[in-house]
Write an enzyme that holds these catalytic residues in place. Structure first.
Site, mmCIF file in Angstrom:
data_model
loop_
_atom_site.group_PDB
_atom_site.id
_atom_site.type_symbol
_atom_site.label_atom_id
_atom_site.label_comp_id
_atom_site.label_asym_id
_atom_site.label_seq_id
_atom_site.Cartn_x
_atom_site.Cartn_y
_atom_site.Cartn_z
ATOM 1 N N PHE A 153 0.156 -0.876 0.281
ATOM 2 C CA PHE A 153 0.059 0.104 0.096
ATOM 3 C C PHE A 153 0.809 1.751 -0.318
ATOM 4 O O PHE A 153 0.563 2.595 0.943
ATOM 5 C CB PHE A 153 -0.685 0.349 1.489
ATOM 6 N N LEU A 154 2.046 1.797 -0.660
ATOM 7 C CA LEU A 154 2.908 2.421 -0.722
ATOM 8 C C LEU A 154 2.944 3.575 -1.672
ATOM 9 O O LEU A 154 2.726 3.430 -2.740
ATOM 10 C CB LEU A 154 3.948 1.774 -1.296
ATOM 11 N N GLU A 156 4.015 6.284 -3.738
ATOM 12 C CA GLU A 156 5.033 7.122 -3.979
ATOM 13 C C GLU A 156 5.338 7.892 -3.653
ATOM 14 O O GLU A 156 4.727 8.849 -3.472
ATOM 15 C CB GLU A 156 5.410 7.133 -6.032
ATOM 16 N N ASN A 227 -7.321 0.469 -3.529
ATOM 17 C CA ASN A 227 -7.287 1.916 -4.603
ATOM 18 C C ASN A 227 -8.679 2.054 -6.033
ATOM 19 O O ASN A 227 -8.882 3.479 -5.689
ATOM 20 C CB ASN A 227 -6.136 1.080 -5.539
ATOM 21 N N ALA A 271 -10.290 18.322 -4.892
ATOM 22 C CA ALA A 271 -10.509 18.623 -7.081
ATOM 23 C C ALA A 271 -9.708 19.139 -7.409
ATOM 24 O O ALA A 271 -8.571 19.882 -7.099
ATOM 25 C CB ALA A 271 -12.196 19.173 -6.563
ATOM 26 N N GLY A 272 -9.848 18.271 -8.628
ATOM 27 C CA GLY A 272 -8.691 18.851 -9.467
ATOM 28 C C GLY A 272 -8.840 18.476 -11.121
ATOM 29 O O GLY A 272 -10.015 17.830 -11.231
ATOM 30 N N GLY A 276 -3.951 10.491 -11.254
ATOM 31 C CA GLY A 276 -2.857 10.117 -12.226
ATOM 32 C C GLY A 276 -2.021 9.131 -12.292
ATOM 33 O O GLY A 276 -2.143 7.982 -10.854
ATOM 34 N N CYS A 279 -0.299 3.663 -10.517
ATOM 35 C CA CYS A 279 -1.571 2.750 -9.355
ATOM 36 C C CYS A 279 -3.401 3.218 -9.662
ATOM 37 O O CYS A 279 -3.155 2.146 -10.649
ATOM 38 C CB CYS A 279 -0.920 2.891 -8.086
ATOM 39 N N ARG A 346 4.326 8.361 -15.493
ATOM 40 C CA ARG A 346 3.223 7.958 -15.654
ATOM 41 C C ARG A 346 1.668 8.025 -15.411
ATOM 42 O O ARG A 346 1.124 7.781 -14.517
ATOM 43 C CB ARG A 346 3.706 6.532 -15.657
#
Ligand code: UDX
Length: 449
Positions: A153-154, A156, A227, A271-272, A276, A279, A346
């Site tokens: 559950f890492l 980045e 996720n 919000a925004g 991305g 994951c 990514r």
């Protein structure tokens, strides 16, 4: 314990480094020989806070080593963590060919029994296939393989801290001995008996992690379920933001009040431009694919994905509304990474924005504290600046695409003096609309007037 890690990407390197720092002996391997050579020479191929220091300390203590020969790594460990990529196929289905390849390698190379642990995010039932492949390709029927699932559950950027201070450690197993072995692997973390690099050894006394033993299928499902739920939460906040714009409410006021309800929780309601990274988009897709395959209606997740894709369109509506014609305009894009504190681009929303701007003929100047060198390879035509104020010089508009703290602290008075037009379109709601207007900016953001 002696452990092997197969795959030296974000997950594998963090797992290997942290387990070595926690006291185990770890041998890592990867099919990318350049990556292994770099690691052997003391280099670190990715940017992740604290990773360099723990890799150096584990290396100094002789607890971590690297080999490009998979068989060597496989034979070295009592337990093997599979940390290879599971990228999405065109259909959204997870591509499990790397897992299959590793399974065949383990079966062929192992000379003693092994506990084989899936750490890569995989769809439910992969454990069964892994088990089947291990026995089908084994050259010695006396060697027994046990399979386990131990999802990570890492996040980045905070992966090392997340590894050392998890809320929960989930182990999906087929027998109690595998659970006991995994508990032993994680004992230093469960008992907090390691030198924590994040807090310089003096961790705040916090809650202890729960060690959850489940079936393999449950463990596999837990990762996708978590996720996907978080992605759903972000998309929910984004729809609320759209509603706020139509109704004249403020999304931050709404989500703050929502988050104070402990049943909802305040995180992941920003919000925004949407989510991305490597994951969320792929895990949501893979979960949708899995549900469809077994005949379960998961339309709410499809909607979350659709909402997320529409964020880019919504951003361009704002750009067009503010700027009218994009062609020939000089635009400063602040932020390329898919989120703050990482160099990972990514599935970054920022890159979709850049693509759209180039298609419309804009001249794009950009800055990002960590992600520029990766982006240069994909978009050589952009103008890259280390200093955000250089990116903003003579710009017709500034677009905020990543929530970097350094962007929060920008001096907009100074930036305004450099820009051709004082226009900010904020895809991450970093600034107060009132303050920006007081500084003389035309300011657009999501869900706020
Ligand atoms: C995620 C999960 O958090 C982690 O537990 C899992 O193991 C891997 O996937 P990560 O991909 O590193 O981690 O990113 P995360 O910090 O979760 O953010 C994901 C994306 O959501 C980013 O693009 C971020 O900008 C966006 N986001 C996050 C929002 O748009 N709004 C929010 O409120 C929170």
């Amino acid at each position: 314990m002696r452990l092997s890690v197969i795959g030296c990407g974000y997950v594998g390197l963090v797992t290997g480094a942290c387990l070595a720092e926690a006291g185990h002996e770890v041998v890592c391997t990867d099919i990318d020989r350049d990556r292994i050579a770099k690691l052997q020479a003391g280099g670190v191929p990715i940017y992740e806070e604290h990773l360099e220091e723990i890799l150096a300390s584990a290396r100094k203590a002789g607890r971590i080593s690297y080999t490009a020969v998979a068989g060597e790594a496989i034979r070295a460990g009592e337990a093997i963590f599979i940390c290879v990529g599971t990228p999405p196929k065109e259909s959204g289905e997870a591509d499990l060919s790397a897992i299959d390849h590793v399974a065949r390698q383990i079966a062929a190379e192992a000379k003693t029994p092994k506990l084989v642990i899936e750490k890569s995010t995989v769809p439910a039932r992969t454990g069964l296939e892994l088990s089947r492949a291990l026995s089908a390709y084994s050259r010695n029927s006396n060697i027994k393989f046990r399979v386990a699932s131990n999802p990570e559950f890492l996040r980045e950027g905070t992966a090392v801290g997340d590894f050392f201070h998890p809320d929960r450690i989930v182990v999906g197993v087929e027998d109690p001995s595998s659970a006991a072995e995994l508990r032993e692997i994680y004992r230093p973390i469960l008992e907090k008996s390691f030198r924590c690099p994040v807090h310089d050894g003096a961790c705040p006394a916090g809650q202890k992690a729960e060690f959850l033993v489940t079936t393999i299928s449950s463990a596999e499902l837990i990762k996708h379920a978590c996720n996907s739920f978080l992605a759903l939460k972000i998309s929910y906040a984004n729809v609320i933001a759209d509603l706020c714009e139509k109704i004249g409410a403020n999304v931050e006021e709404v989500t703050r009040a929502m988050g104070l309800d402990p049943r909802i929780g305040g995180q992941f309601l920003n919000a925004g431009l949407g989510y991305g990274g490597f994951c969320f988009p792929k895990d949501v897709q893979a979960f949708i694919y899995l549900a469809a395959k077994v005949g379960v209606d998961f339309d709410i997740l499809k909607a979350a994905e659709r909402v997320n894709k529409q964020r880019i369109e919504r951003f361009f509506e704002k750009i067009h509304q503010a700027l009218w014609v994009v062609k020939g305009k000089r635009i400063a894009v602040l932020g390329l990474a898919f989120k703050a504190n990482t160099d990972d681009i990514r599935f970054a929303p920022a890159l979709e924005v850049v693509k759209g701007l180039l298609q419309e003929g804009a001249i794009v100047h950009t800055t990002d504290p960590e992600a520029m060198s990766r982006t240069k390879a994909l978009f050589p035509e952009l103008h890259y600046h280390e200093d955000p104020y250089d990116a903003l010089r003579d710009a017709d508009a500034a677009l905020i695409c990543t929530e970097w703290d350094s962007f929060r602290k920008l001096d907009w008075q100074r930036a305004g003096g450099l820009m051709a037009r004082k226009l900010v379109i904020d895809g991450r709601n970093l600034y107060s609309p009132q303050e920006m207007r007081n500084l003389g900016f035309e300011y657009y953001s999501f869900g706020r007037e």
